[in-house]
Design an enzyme around this catalytic site. Structure first.
Site, mmCIF file in Angstrom:
data_model
loop_
_atom_site.group_PDB
_atom_site.id
_atom_site.type_symbol
_atom_site.label_atom_id
_atom_site.label_comp_id
_atom_site.label_asym_id
_atom_site.label_seq_id
_atom_site.Cartn_x
_atom_site.Cartn_y
_atom_site.Cartn_z
ATOM 1 N N TYR A 270 0.820 -1.218 0.000
ATOM 2 C CA TYR A 270 0.000 0.000 0.000
ATOM 3 C C TYR A 270 0.851 1.265 0.000
ATOM 4 O O TYR A 270 0.363 2.352 -0.295
ATOM 5 C CB TYR A 270 -0.954 0.023 1.208
ATOM 6 C CG TYR A 270 -2.049 -1.029 1.172
ATOM 7 C CD1 TYR A 270 -2.185 -1.903 0.098
ATOM 8 C CD2 TYR A 270 -2.954 -1.151 2.211
ATOM 9 C CE1 TYR A 270 -3.168 -2.873 0.073
ATOM 10 C CE2 TYR A 270 -3.948 -2.125 2.193
ATOM 11 C CZ TYR A 270 -4.049 -2.980 1.117
ATOM 12 O OH TYR A 270 -5.024 -3.940 1.098
ATOM 13 N N LYS B 141 3.231 -15.345 2.555
ATOM 14 C CA LYS B 141 3.135 -16.101 1.298
ATOM 15 C C LYS B 141 4.577 -16.440 0.900
ATOM 16 O O LYS B 141 5.071 -16.068 -0.178
ATOM 17 C CB LYS B 141 2.411 -15.243 0.242
ATOM 18 C CG LYS B 141 2.072 -15.947 -1.046
ATOM 19 C CD LYS B 141 0.980 -16.984 -0.904
ATOM 20 C CE LYS B 141 0.735 -17.702 -2.229
ATOM 21 N NZ LYS B 141 -0.063 -18.935 -2.068
ATOM 22 N N ASP C 233 -3.247 -18.121 1.952
ATOM 23 C CA ASP C 233 -4.426 -18.785 1.364
ATOM 24 C C ASP C 233 -4.991 -19.805 2.350
ATOM 25 O O ASP C 233 -6.212 -19.920 2.519
ATOM 26 C CB ASP C 233 -4.092 -19.426 0.004
ATOM 27 C CG ASP C 233 -2.677 -19.981 -0.068
ATOM 28 O OD1 ASP C 233 -1.936 -19.866 0.924
ATOM 29 O OD2 ASP C 233 -2.317 -20.547 -1.115
ATOM 30 N N ASP D 187 -5.355 -6.526 5.918
ATOM 31 C CA ASP D 187 -6.557 -5.819 5.481
ATOM 32 C C ASP D 187 -7.647 -6.832 5.130
ATOM 33 O O ASP D 187 -8.796 -6.754 5.587
ATOM 34 C CB ASP D 187 -6.179 -4.972 4.247
ATOM 35 C CG ASP D 187 -7.276 -4.021 3.830
ATOM 36 O OD1 ASP D 187 -8.299 -3.952 4.541
ATOM 37 O OD2 ASP D 187 -7.118 -3.360 2.789
ATOM 38 N N ASP E 6 -10.963 -8.265 7.676
ATOM 39 C CA ASP E 6 -12.363 -8.124 7.236
ATOM 40 C C ASP E 6 -13.061 -9.479 7.251
ATOM 41 O O ASP E 6 -14.225 -9.585 7.632
ATOM 42 C CB ASP E 6 -12.434 -7.524 5.832
ATOM 43 C CG ASP E 6 -12.565 -6.006 5.892
ATOM 44 O OD1 ASP E 6 -12.381 -5.452 6.994
ATOM 45 O OD2 ASP E 6 -12.850 -5.388 4.851
#
Ligand code: NAD
Length: 356
Positions: A142, A191, A223, A247, A251
């Site tokens: 980001y 990852k 994942d 992020d 959620d």
């Protein structure tokens, strides 16, 4: 003790829910002998309307000079068509960056009294869960280099993920310290089978873990983490992860609690000046109706007492009052069963205050 709190009410339901949290804090101050002083500053759409900018310098200075910051929410349809850097949401990245808030703590807890709201199978929901997501907030993709360039197939867009050892070390320490106050288990999500930044992330996590032999660390690929969260969320306690993975996973974790109006968050830096806010947005569809659930913001205020002011007893008192309200069956409309009676924002706030 005296504590100064910058209030960023923002837009939509923001002013309603922040005012509820202020009432709760005032009552806590009265009960425990603290003096909380509140200074409002403009942010988001309200700031655009008044000054033309979503994050006026006066707001940044005011927050920096306060002991802590309580934020409602920003944004709404009125400002949706403004260009990206003029939009209310731009103020969120701006204030996080100005205050150096590199840690985002997001608890996702399934309250037994609200188990029916959990969208997972009953056999999963009945175990309950209480997860703390520790998300890195000021690094990663980001904030990396981005833009457009000529590529193999013509014009292409790119974003870059970058993490330094220092950024990983400091978020690792927050995660291990947090785990020490809970059940001493950290799941580090990355990852590492694909990304170089994740490989450094994993290496540094294990190095810092050696300083915390009492805390158990395990690595989970992102994942798999996304799957495990819906398969068996109770297996997690503290999850630490990068900005983008955090992020998305935070959620997901909030959705499986089934009640967005209940979840608080804290953003912290190396000092004790933190920013506390509900995880939900400005809910323009219900703004001004007096029916917003104030609990996420009230619990954000409890996090402020715990993390910025080290007032654990006072924070416990608020959290227990919320538990008691829920156990007594009191609900705002977002968490009430269809057709069941519900309380207004003010009535719910009064109910929490009555139980402090
Ligand atoms: P939202 O969280 O505002 O609302 C989603 C749904 O949840 C709506 O139906 C809303 O009524 C309901 N809801 C949210 N909070 C509630 C509460 N406390 N009590 C009862 N119901 C509640 O998300 P959205 O509709 O996608 O976004 C609305 C605006 O908020 C957008 O402009 C968005 O950019 C902004 N936003 C701001 C923040 C922030 O300030 N941190 C975060 C997310 C979204």
């Amino acid at each position: 003790m005296n504590y100064s709190i910058a209030l960023l009410r923002g837009d939509g339901i923001g002013p309603e829910i922040v005012d509820s949290a202020v009432r709760v804090l005032e009552k806590v101050g009265e009960k425990f002998g603290h003096n909380f002083s509140f200074t409002p500053y403009l942010i988001g759409g309200a700031a655009i309307d008044a000054t033309g900018a979503p994050l006026p310098q006066e707001t940044v200075d005011g927050c920096k000079n306060s002991d802590s910051v309580l934020l409602g929410s920003v944004g709404g349809p009125k400002w949706d068509n403004l260009p990206g850097d003029k939009r209310p949401e731009k103020a969120l990245l701006g204030i996080r960056s100005a205050l150096g808030l590199f840690t985002n703590l997001r608890p996702a807890k399934l309250y037994p009294a609200l188990a029916e709201a959990c969208p997972l199978k009953e056999s999963v929901a009945e175990n309950g869960f209480d997860i703390m997501i520790v998300r890195e907030l000021t690094g990663g993709i980001y904030f990396g280099d981005r833009g457009y360039r000529e590529g193999k197939y013509g014009k292409e867009a790119y974003d870059t993920e970058c993490y330094s050892r220092m950024e990983i070390e400091r978020i690792a320490r927050v995660a291990f310290e947090t785990a020490r106050k809970r059940s001493k288990k950290v799941a580090s999500v990355d990852k590492a089978n694909v990304l170089e930044t994740s490989r450094l992330w994993r290496k540094v996590m294990h190095e810092i873990a050696e300083e915390y032999p009492d805390v158990e660390l395990r690595d989970v690929l992102v994942d798999n983490a996304a799957m495990q969260l819906v398969r068996n969320p109770a297996q997690f306690d503290v999850i630490v992860t990068s900005n983008m993975f955090g992020d998305i996973l935070s959620d997901e974790a909030s959705q499986i609690t089934g009640s967005i109006g209940m979840l608080p968050s804290a953003s912290l830096n190396e000092t004790t000046v933190g920013m506390y806010e509900p995880i939900h947005g400005s809910a323009p569809d219900i703004a001004g109706k007096g029916i917003a659930n104030p609990i996420a913001t009230i619990l954000s205020a409890a996090m402020m007492l715990r993390y910025s002011f080290s007032l654990s007893e006072e924070a416990d008192c608020i959290e227990k009052a919320v538990d008691s309200v829920l156990n007594d069956g009191l609900r705002t409309s977002d968490i009430a069963a269809i057709g069941a009676p519900s309380l207004s924002t003010d009535e719910m706030t009064d109910a929490v205050i009555a139980r402090l």
